[in-house]
Scaffold this active site. Structure first.
Site, PDB file in Angstrom:
ATOM      1  N   ASP A 172       6.268   1.093   6.562  1.00 50.54           N
ATOM      2  CA  ASP A 172       4.846   0.739   6.452  1.00 50.54           C
ATOM      3  C   ASP A 172       4.129   1.771   5.602  1.00 50.54           C
ATOM      4  O   ASP A 172       3.706   2.795   6.096  1.00 50.54           O
ATOM      5  CB  ASP A 172       4.237   0.678   7.850  1.00 50.54           C
ATOM      6  N   HIS A 191       3.731   2.708  12.686  1.00 49.73           N
ATOM      7  CA  HIS A 191       2.808   3.826  12.926  1.00 49.73           C
ATOM      8  C   HIS A 191       3.383   4.881  13.870  1.00 49.73           C
ATOM      9  O   HIS A 191       2.643   5.516  14.622  1.00 49.73           O
ATOM     10  CB  HIS A 191       1.482   3.317  13.486  1.00 49.73           C
ATOM     11  N   GLU A 241      -5.129   1.841   2.774  1.00 49.54           N
ATOM     12  CA  GLU A 241      -5.090   0.585   3.523  1.00 49.54           C
ATOM     13  C   GLU A 241      -5.219   0.849   5.010  1.00 49.54           C
ATOM     14  O   GLU A 241      -5.879   0.095   5.736  1.00 49.54           O
ATOM     15  CB  GLU A 241      -3.779  -0.154   3.237  1.00 49.54           C
ATOM     16  N   GLU A 242      -4.586   1.922   5.472  1.00 51.58           N
ATOM     17  CA  GLU A 242      -4.548   2.193   6.905  1.00 51.58           C
ATOM     18  C   GLU A 242      -5.926   2.514   7.482  1.00 51.58           C
ATOM     19  O   GLU A 242      -6.125   2.460   8.691  1.00 51.58           O
ATOM     20  CB  GLU A 242      -3.581   3.346   7.208  1.00 51.58           C
ATOM     21  N   HIS A 290       0.829  -1.214   0.000  1.00 54.61           N
ATOM     22  CA  HIS A 290       0.000   0.000   0.000  1.00 54.61           C
ATOM     23  C   HIS A 290       0.860   1.259   0.000  1.00 54.61           C
ATOM     24  O   HIS A 290       1.918   1.315   0.622  1.00 54.61           O
ATOM     25  CB  HIS A 290      -1.021   0.000   1.137  1.00 54.61           C
ATOM     26  N   ASP A 335       3.312  -6.343   3.611  1.00 53.94           N
ATOM     27  CA  ASP A 335       2.943  -5.260   4.528  1.00 53.94           C
ATOM     28  C   ASP A 335       3.344  -5.589   5.962  1.00 53.94           C
ATOM     29  O   ASP A 335       2.693  -5.165   6.909  1.00 53.94           O
ATOM     30  CB  ASP A 335       1.433  -4.975   4.441  1.00 53.94           C
TER      31      ASP A 335
END
EC number: 3.4.17.-
Length: 472
Positions: free
Chosen positions: A302, A434, A336-337, A290, A364
């Site tokens: 990420d 994140h 995606e998140e 992503h 991912d």
């Protein structure tokens, strides 16, 4: 003894597949497993060529350098942001410039949320400024913030037992971290459960395997019929400190201010490129990652790494002049998140052709040094994948484990399509996941080379086999 047991189990597992019975394919094209095994063995030289090109040859470090250029130029790529829009435009140009085929964008409506200014300060038992990151889709606080006493709990069960004590307070979750799957439910559902017992806000211990006073963000979900309250993640250190204070009987008071706001859905795109199949162009092996990220750090790990080794897989195959029998399709997902929004809309658009998908692949979970491949599919497909992975013996990455699912490919897996993902260093991954620490500094070009080689060999060989992977 362990080796003998493995050999025995392996022989028992393969007996019905290698006994000479024609169990693969339909009608006159049925073949034995031994015939398929011999077919895969013929790809040994191709696999070595891919490995040599990316690990030792002129393509080494290319995926790393491409990724660094994008994330240094654009930065983080939050759903609905101008940064994400710019990254998609750049990637479309890059894929066309790389000579890939059928490069196009597929429209997607995606959530648009912005965190705004945010802060948290402990006022009692002492003044302490706390690092926080609001959670995606959270509402904000009133302009003056929320100032309230804190109730610290370690589980939802404890919250239920102490429910009457939570009313009018800020609930702080100090849940233990055993693994991501167990801990992430507090980030996802913490606000809802706290609101049910009358809390004014919730602060959740970051879902992280390691912390250097670093909050980790992520998506959270409200529930219809339950009041929406502001919610954010705090550091592991602050969650543990408040837990210790509470155990001593200290009264803890926190002032929370959050300027978070949701806007109408924004226009975005999944980014698609292909190498068209030479014999069965309507059949597809999909590789993906992503392109969006959270709004902190650079989104390098990420999921910049996963997106760029997926691009690199097609680049390597093209550079070697290879064209598989089936179409190799690269998809760089958007949003995606926010819960796999881009991949969900892609599935709705293409699910009528699911019978033509041989394998869906998603990277991912980091592009560090992979130790193997996680795979979900039939037993017949699994033993084929084990043979494909044996081609990676030169770089000693041959394991095939269970659970090859991923947010962006689960729709296809639930439809019966085999799925695969890289098996990687999850402790390292969730240390930076994140957070502000997700930058190019986390990435290693040599490890990305190896990850790209695995991705390219697996995707090419499966796409070039005479038959699709068998389903359950």
């Amino acid at each position: 003894m362990k080796f003998l047991l493995f050999m025995f189990v392996g022989v028992v597992h393969l007996l019905p597949l290698a006994s000479g019975k024609a169990i693969y394919g339909n009608g006159p094209s049925q073949r034995t497993f031994q015939e398929i095994k011999e077919e895969i063995a013929h790809y040994g030289d191709v696999a070595k060529s891919i490995i040599n090109l990316t690990v030792y040859g002129k393509a080494q470090n290319r995926s790393y350098e491409r990724l660094a250029l994008l994330v240094d130029t654009v930065g983080p790529r939050l759903s609905g942001s101008k940064n994400l829009e710019r990254a998609i435009e750049i990637m479309q140009q890059n894929l066309k410039g790389d000579g890939l085929e059928n490069v196009h964008l597929e429209p997607v409506k995606i959530p648009h949320w912005e965190r705004g200014e945010e802060s948290a300060v402990m006022l009692e038992p002492r003044i302490h400024k706390m690092a926080i990151l609001g959670l995606g889709s959270s509402i904000g606080t009133p302009p003056e913030g929320i100032t309230a006493e804190v109730l610290v709990v370690t589980s939802f069960d404890e919250l239920q037992r102490r429910g009457p004590d939570a009313e009018g307070k800020i609930v702080v979750y100090n849940q233990p971290y055993t693994n991501y799957s167990a801990a992430v439910q507090y980030r996802m559902e913490g606000a809802v459960e706290a609101a049910k017992v009358g809390a004014l806000a919730s602060l959740i211990r970051s879902v992280a395997s390691f912390s250097i006073y670093s909050p980790h963000t992520g998506i959270q979900e409200y529930q219809k019929g339950v009041p929406k309250i502001p919610t954010a993640c705090i550091t592991v250190e602050d969650a543990e400190m408040m837990s210790r204070m509470a155990s001593r009987g200290n009264r803890i008071v926190v002032q929370l201010k959050m300027g978070a706001k949701s806007y109408p859905d924004a226009d975005s795109f999944n980014t698609v490129a292909e190498i068209t199949g030479s014999k069965y162009p309507e059949q597809v092996v999909l590789v993906s990652g992503h392109l969006d990220s959270w709004d902190v750090g650079q989104g390098a790990m990420d999921d910049g790494g996963g997106a760029f080794i997926s691009w690199e897989a097609l680049s390597l195959i093209k550079d070697l002049g290879l064209r598989p029998k089936r179409t190799l399709r690269l998809v760089l997902w958007t949003a995606e998140e926010q819960g796999g929004v881009g991949s969900s809309q892609y599935y709705q658009l293409h699910k009528a052709n699911s019978s033509n998908y041989s394998l869906v692949m998603e990277s991912d979970l980091g592009t560090f040094l992979p130790s193997g491949l996680k795979f979900t599919g039939s037993d017949k497909a699994r033993v084929i994948m084990e043979e494909v992975m044996s081609l990676l013996q030169p770089i000693n990455i041959t394991q095939v484990l269970k659970a090859g699912d991923g947010t962006d490919i689960n729709f296809w897996i639930q439809d019966g399509v085999p799925g695969a993902s890289l098996l990687d260093d999850l402790y390292k991954y969730f240390s930076f996941h994140h957070s502000h620490g997700d930058t190019m500094t986390v990435m290693d070009p040599k490890q990305m080379n190896v990850a790209a080689a695995v991705w390219a060999v697996v995707s090419y060989v499966v796409a070039d086999l005479e038959e699709m992977l068998p389903r359950s």
